[in-house]
Motif scaffolding. Structure first.
Motif, PDB file in Angstrom:
ATOM      1  N   UNK A 275       3.806   7.008  21.369  1.00 36.60           N
ATOM      2  CA  UNK A 275       2.734   7.986  21.388  1.00 36.60           C
ATOM      3  C   UNK A 275       2.435   8.640  20.053  1.00 36.60           C
ATOM      4  N   UNK A 276       3.016   8.135  18.977  1.00 32.09           N
ATOM      5  CA  UNK A 276       2.781   8.708  17.646  1.00 32.09           C
ATOM      6  C   UNK A 276       1.708   7.926  16.909  1.00 32.09           C
ATOM      7  N   UNK A 277       1.082   8.602  15.948  1.00 36.00           N
ATOM      8  CA  UNK A 277       0.060   7.940  15.145  1.00 36.00           C
ATOM      9  C   UNK A 277       0.705   6.956  14.177  1.00 36.00           C
ATOM     10  N   UNK A 278       0.108   5.767  14.072  1.00 37.46           N
ATOM     11  CA  UNK A 278       0.607   4.719  13.181  1.00 37.46           C
ATOM     12  C   UNK A 278      -0.570   4.104  12.437  1.00 37.46           C
ATOM     13  N   UNK A 279      -0.260   3.488  11.316  1.00 37.52           N
ATOM     14  CA  UNK A 279      -1.236   2.729  10.539  1.00 37.52           C
ATOM     15  C   UNK A 279      -0.486   1.570   9.906  1.00 37.52           C
ATOM     16  N   UNK A 280      -1.176   0.479   9.681  1.00 39.73           N
ATOM     17  CA  UNK A 280      -0.546  -0.666   9.034  1.00 39.73           C
ATOM     18  C   UNK A 280      -0.526  -0.387   7.538  1.00 39.73           C
ATOM     19  N   UNK A 281       0.637  -0.528   6.931  1.00 41.69           N
ATOM     20  CA  UNK A 281       0.834  -0.174   5.523  1.00 41.69           C
ATOM     21  C   UNK A 281      -0.156  -0.889   4.608  1.00 41.69           C
ATOM     22  N   UNK A 282      -0.302  -2.176   4.779  1.00 45.01           N
ATOM     23  CA  UNK A 282      -1.183  -2.974   3.920  1.00 45.01           C
ATOM     24  C   UNK A 282      -2.641  -2.518   4.056  1.00 45.01           C
ATOM     25  N   UNK A 283      -3.033  -2.146   5.262  1.00 42.46           N
ATOM     26  CA  UNK A 283      -4.385  -1.651   5.491  1.00 42.46           C
ATOM     27  C   UNK A 283      -4.636  -0.364   4.720  1.00 42.46           C
ATOM     28  N   UNK A 284      -3.681   0.542   4.744  1.00 46.80           N
ATOM     29  CA  UNK A 284      -3.798   1.805   4.025  1.00 46.80           C
ATOM     30  C   UNK A 284      -3.984   1.568   2.533  1.00 46.80           C
TER      31      UNK A 284
END
Length: 77
Positions: free
Chosen positions: A51-60
């Motif tokens: 339930x936590x916010x995530x982002x793909x490192x490479x995308x960032x």
């Protein structure tokens, strides 16, 4: 091709700090929170397991590289 590496808010802050982009906790949280139209400034998503916010490192990293390239192209025009 490397498998995706999903990171949370604090790790995203660290990745950006390594790139010279210093954000405080409030700034990164505002970029991750949806606006009134439901859109986020950065493509964070809610992890279906914890339930936590995530982002793909490479995308960032790619988002910032693309923004830099666009800025450089605008200067040359």
């Amino acid at each position: 091709m490397k498998p995706p590496c999903y990171i949370g808010l604090s790790q995203a802050r660290e990745v950006l700090a390594e790139m010279g982009i210093e954000l405080n906790e409030r700034q990164i949280k505002r970029a991750a929170d949806p606006d009134p139209n439901g859109k986020r400034k950065l493509p964070f998503f809610v992890d279906p397991i914890d339930g936590r916010l995530k982002i793909e490192r490479r995308t960032l990293v790619d988002i910032y590289r693309q923004a830099q390239a666009e800025a450089e192209n605008n200067v040359r025009s």
